[in-house]
Design a protein around this motif. Structure first.
Motif, PDB file in Angstrom:
ATOM      1  N   LEU A  22       0.851  -1.187   0.000  1.00 11.55           N
ATOM      2  CA  LEU A  22       0.000   0.000   0.000  1.00 11.55           C
ATOM      3  C   LEU A  22       0.885   1.234   0.000  1.00 11.55           C
ATOM      4  O   LEU A  22       1.895   1.285   0.692  1.00 11.55           O
ATOM      5  N   THR A  23       0.489   2.239  -0.770  1.00  7.72           N
ATOM      6  CA  THR A  23       1.281   3.461  -0.831  1.00  7.72           C
ATOM      7  C   THR A  23       1.025   4.319   0.406  1.00  7.72           C
ATOM      8  O   THR A  23      -0.012   4.192   1.079  1.00  7.72           O
ATOM      9  N   VAL A  24       1.975   5.194   0.673  1.00 12.16           N
ATOM     10  CA  VAL A  24       1.828   6.116   1.795  1.00 12.16           C
ATOM     11  C   VAL A  24       0.619   7.018   1.575  1.00 12.16           C
ATOM     12  O   VAL A  24      -0.134   7.309   2.511  1.00 12.16           O
ATOM     13  N   ALA A  25       0.430   7.432   0.324  1.00 12.03           N
ATOM     14  CA  ALA A  25      -0.714   8.300   0.021  1.00 12.03           C
ATOM     15  C   ALA A  25      -2.036   7.603   0.318  1.00 12.03           C
ATOM     16  O   ALA A  25      -2.963   8.206   0.880  1.00 12.03           O
ATOM     17  N   ALA A  26      -2.123   6.313  -0.039  1.00 10.88           N
ATOM     18  CA  ALA A  26      -3.357   5.566   0.219  1.00 10.88           C
ATOM     19  C   ALA A  26      -3.598   5.413   1.712  1.00 10.88           C
ATOM     20  O   ALA A  26      -4.736   5.530   2.191  1.00 10.88           O
ATOM     21  N   LEU A  27      -2.548   5.152   2.469  1.00 10.12           N
ATOM     22  CA  LEU A  27      -2.695   5.006   3.919  1.00 10.12           C
ATOM     23  C   LEU A  27      -3.057   6.337   4.554  1.00 10.12           C
ATOM     24  O   LEU A  27      -3.871   6.395   5.501  1.00 10.12           O
ATOM     25  N   ALA A  28      -2.473   7.414   4.056  1.00 13.84           N
ATOM     26  CA  ALA A  28      -2.793   8.737   4.595  1.00 13.84           C
ATOM     27  C   ALA A  28      -4.260   9.071   4.363  1.00 13.84           C
ATOM     28  O   ALA A  28      -4.945   9.608   5.248  1.00 13.84           O
ATOM     29  N   ALA A  29      -4.749   8.733   3.172  1.00 13.63           N
ATOM     30  CA  ALA A  29      -6.156   8.995   2.870  1.00 13.63           C
ATOM     31  C   ALA A  29      -7.064   8.121   3.724  1.00 13.63           C
ATOM     32  O   ALA A  29      -8.125   8.578   4.193  1.00 13.63           O
ATOM     33  N   ARG A  30      -6.640   6.871   3.948  1.00 15.65           N
ATOM     34  CA  ARG A  30      -7.449   5.943   4.745  1.00 15.65           C
ATOM     35  C   ARG A  30      -7.613   6.434   6.169  1.00 15.65           C
ATOM     36  O   ARG A  30      -8.708   6.324   6.755  1.00 15.65           O
ATOM     37  N   PHE A  31      -6.547   6.992   6.747  1.00 10.04           N
ATOM     38  CA  PHE A  31      -6.614   7.406   8.151  1.00 10.04           C
ATOM     39  C   PHE A  31      -6.754   8.920   8.330  1.00 10.04           C
ATOM     40  O   PHE A  31      -6.709   9.417   9.456  1.00 10.04           O
ATOM     41  N   GLU A  32      -6.917   9.612   7.204  1.00  9.15           N
ATOM     42  CA  GLU A  32      -7.164  11.052   7.224  1.00  9.15           C
ATOM     43  C   GLU A  32      -6.094  11.820   7.988  1.00  9.15           C
ATOM     44  O   GLU A  32      -6.380  12.652   8.857  1.00  9.15           O
ATOM     45  N   VAL A  33      -4.838  11.499   7.661  1.00 11.94           N
ATOM     46  CA  VAL A  33      -3.695  12.207   8.226  1.00 11.94           C
ATOM     47  C   VAL A  33      -2.752  12.550   7.084  1.00 11.94           C
ATOM     48  O   VAL A  33      -2.949  12.137   5.937  1.00 11.94           O
ATOM     49  N   SER A  34      -1.710  13.307   7.382  1.00 14.13           N
ATOM     50  CA  SER A  34      -0.752  13.689   6.353  1.00 14.13           C
ATOM     51  C   SER A  34       0.157  12.512   5.993  1.00 14.13           C
ATOM     52  O   SER A  34       0.331  11.578   6.781  1.00 14.13           O
ATOM     53  N   THR A  35       0.728  12.569   4.779  1.00 10.22           N
ATOM     54  CA  THR A  35       1.671  11.526   4.374  1.00 10.22           C
ATOM     55  C   THR A  35       2.897  11.537   5.295  1.00 10.22           C
ATOM     56  O   THR A  35       3.492  10.486   5.541  1.00 10.22           O
ATOM     57  N   ARG A  36       3.242  12.704   5.791  1.00  8.22           N
ATOM     58  CA  ARG A  36       4.381  12.803   6.712  1.00  8.22           C
ATOM     59  C   ARG A  36       4.111  12.022   7.989  1.00  8.22           C
ATOM     60  O   ARG A  36       4.996  11.333   8.519  1.00  8.22           O
ATOM     61  N   SER A  37       2.880  12.109   8.495  1.00  6.39           N
ATOM     62  CA  SER A  37       2.518  11.382   9.715  1.00  6.39           C
ATOM     63  C   SER A  37       2.588   9.877   9.477  1.00  6.39           C
ATOM     64  O   SER A  37       3.080   9.110  10.317  1.00  6.39           O
ATOM     65  N   VAL A  38       2.119   9.424   8.311  1.00  8.82           N
ATOM     66  CA  VAL A  38       2.160   7.994   7.998  1.00  8.82           C
ATOM     67  C   VAL A  38       3.602   7.523   7.876  1.00  8.82           C
ATOM     68  O   VAL A  38       3.964   6.450   8.391  1.00  8.82           O
ATOM     69  N   GLN A  39       4.438   8.306   7.204  1.00 10.79           N
ATOM     70  CA  GLN A  39       5.847   7.938   7.084  1.00 10.79           C
ATOM     71  C   GLN A  39       6.496   7.806   8.453  1.00 10.79           C
ATOM     72  O   GLN A  39       7.262   6.876   8.712  1.00 10.79           O
ATOM     73  N   ARG A  40       6.183   8.730   9.334  1.00  9.68           N
ATOM     74  CA  ARG A  40       6.750   8.702  10.683  1.00  9.68           C
ATOM     75  C   ARG A  40       6.258   7.484  11.449  1.00  9.68           C
ATOM     76  O   ARG A  40       7.035   6.816  12.151  1.00  9.68           O
ATOM     77  N   ASP A  41       4.986   7.151  11.301  1.00 12.45           N
ATOM     78  CA  ASP A  41       4.430   5.984  11.992  1.00 12.45           C
ATOM     79  C   ASP A  41       5.053   4.687  11.476  1.00 12.45           C
ATOM     80  O   ASP A  41       5.410   3.795  12.252  1.00 12.45           O
ATOM     81  N   LEU A  42       5.188   4.568  10.159  1.00 14.69           N
ATOM     82  CA  LEU A  42       5.763   3.360   9.572  1.00 14.69           C
ATOM     83  C   LEU A  42       7.223   3.189   9.984  1.00 14.69           C
ATOM     84  O   LEU A  42       7.676   2.075  10.264  1.00 14.69           O
ATOM     85  N   GLN A  43       7.948   4.291  10.043  1.00 16.05           N
ATOM     86  CA  GLN A  43       9.339   4.222  10.466  1.00 16.05           C
ATOM     87  C   GLN A  43       9.438   3.778  11.919  1.00 16.05           C
ATOM     88  O   GLN A  43      10.306   2.976  12.286  1.00 16.05           O
ATOM     89  N   ALA A  44       8.534   4.284  12.760  1.00 11.31           N
ATOM     90  CA  ALA A  44       8.527   3.897  14.175  1.00 11.31           C
ATOM     91  C   ALA A  44       8.225   2.413  14.331  1.00 11.31           C
ATOM     92  O   ALA A  44       8.842   1.723  15.146  1.00 11.31           O
TER      93      ALA A  44
END
Length: 274
Positions: A22-44
């Motif tokens: 799944l792309t970061v953009a798709a996950l960001a849209a799914r959880f209604e947050v920024s792509t930056r937030s998703v990237q940070r969460d995935l890295q964590a």
């Protein structure tokens, strides 16, 4: 949705889509947050040990290995409390104590609700008196048992006399609050029990040991009546049968772990949220 909830949801979203990334953009849209937030969460999550990975290029994205994750486990309050007590008993002197700590992190990360709260409350009310231990000895014994290899050790008996031994590990015995390595001693040409806290030094080798029957080595000793703990009954290897129903490998030596899912964390939130 707070970050803790989102981290859990991210893992479940990736599990549901696996093996498709799944792309970061798709996950960001799914959880209604920024792509930056998703990237940070995935890295964590990745730094915490969750088996997520990124695939670069067209058609790439983030994915998770569903066979290497542990979904939420529904423990009862009593079961969670029993786990807390069992894990507390795995002190620094116990075999595989280090692995017990990481296993505890993975199990507790998968708990939720009343069971998790009960385990946390009970854990706060458990104390132990630390025992002196040599982690290098414990690790050498663990390695020899896991790989079924010959072990060289130095051992001090009850009178304090020390001797060097070469042994072929057969298994472990727990008795009277102590742990013993049961092995065939090449030096004495007989089965022997070595109390782990009396092993003063140990060095693994690469030589494969001969398969030794634990029950046979205990026969005639003070531990002859030792039995497998009932709590481990579900971990006994299954006996496979051929089409003509002849048992295969009835002794259990070399039994495969087929069908046993590897336990990696669904998420180690206490680390991912740091």
């Amino acid at each position: 949705m707070n970050r803790t909830t989102r981290l859990y949801a991210l893992v479940e979203e990736l599990r549901a889509a696996a093996p498709r990334p799944l792309t970061v953009a798709a996950l960001a849209a799914r959880f209604e947050v920024s792509t930056r937030s998703v990237q940070r969460d995935l890295q964590a999550l990745m730094e915490a040990g969750v088996p997520v990975r990124a695939t670069p290029g067209r058609g790439g994205g983030w994915s998770i290995d569903p066979d290497m994750t542990l979904p939420p486990i529904r423990f009862t309050v009593d079961e969670a409390s029993a786990l807390a007590v069992a894990l507390a008993a795995a002190d620094a002197c116990a075999p595989y104590a280090g692995a017990a700590r990481t296993a505890a992190q993975k199990i507790t990360a998968s708990m939720s609700g009343p069971a998790s709260a009960a385990a946390q409350k009970l854990a706060a009310r458990i104390v132990t008196l630390p025992s002196p231990s040599d982690s290098s000895v414990r690790v050498a014994v663990e390695q020899a048992l896991t790989s079924n290899t010959v072990l060289r050790l130095s051992y001090a008996d009850a009178a304090g006399s020390e001797s060097d031994r070469v042994v072929e590990p057969a298994g472990l015995l727990s008795a009277g609050g102590r742990w013993y390595l049961i092995a065939w001693c090449r030096t004495r040409q007989a089965g022997r029990g070595f109390r782990l806290d009396r092993i003063t030094a140990a060095a693994p080798t690469t030589e494969q040991a001969q398969p030794r029957d634990l029950t046979g080595l205990l026969r005639g000793s003070a531990a002859a009546d030792a039995v497998q703990p009932a709590t481990l009954a579900s971990l006994k290897p299954r006996i496979e049968k051929t089409e003509d129903t002849v048992p295969v490998n009835p002794s259990g030596h070399g039994a495969s772990a087929r069908g046993a899912a590897a336990l990696l964390p669904q998420m180690l939130l206490h680390r991912a949220l740091q």
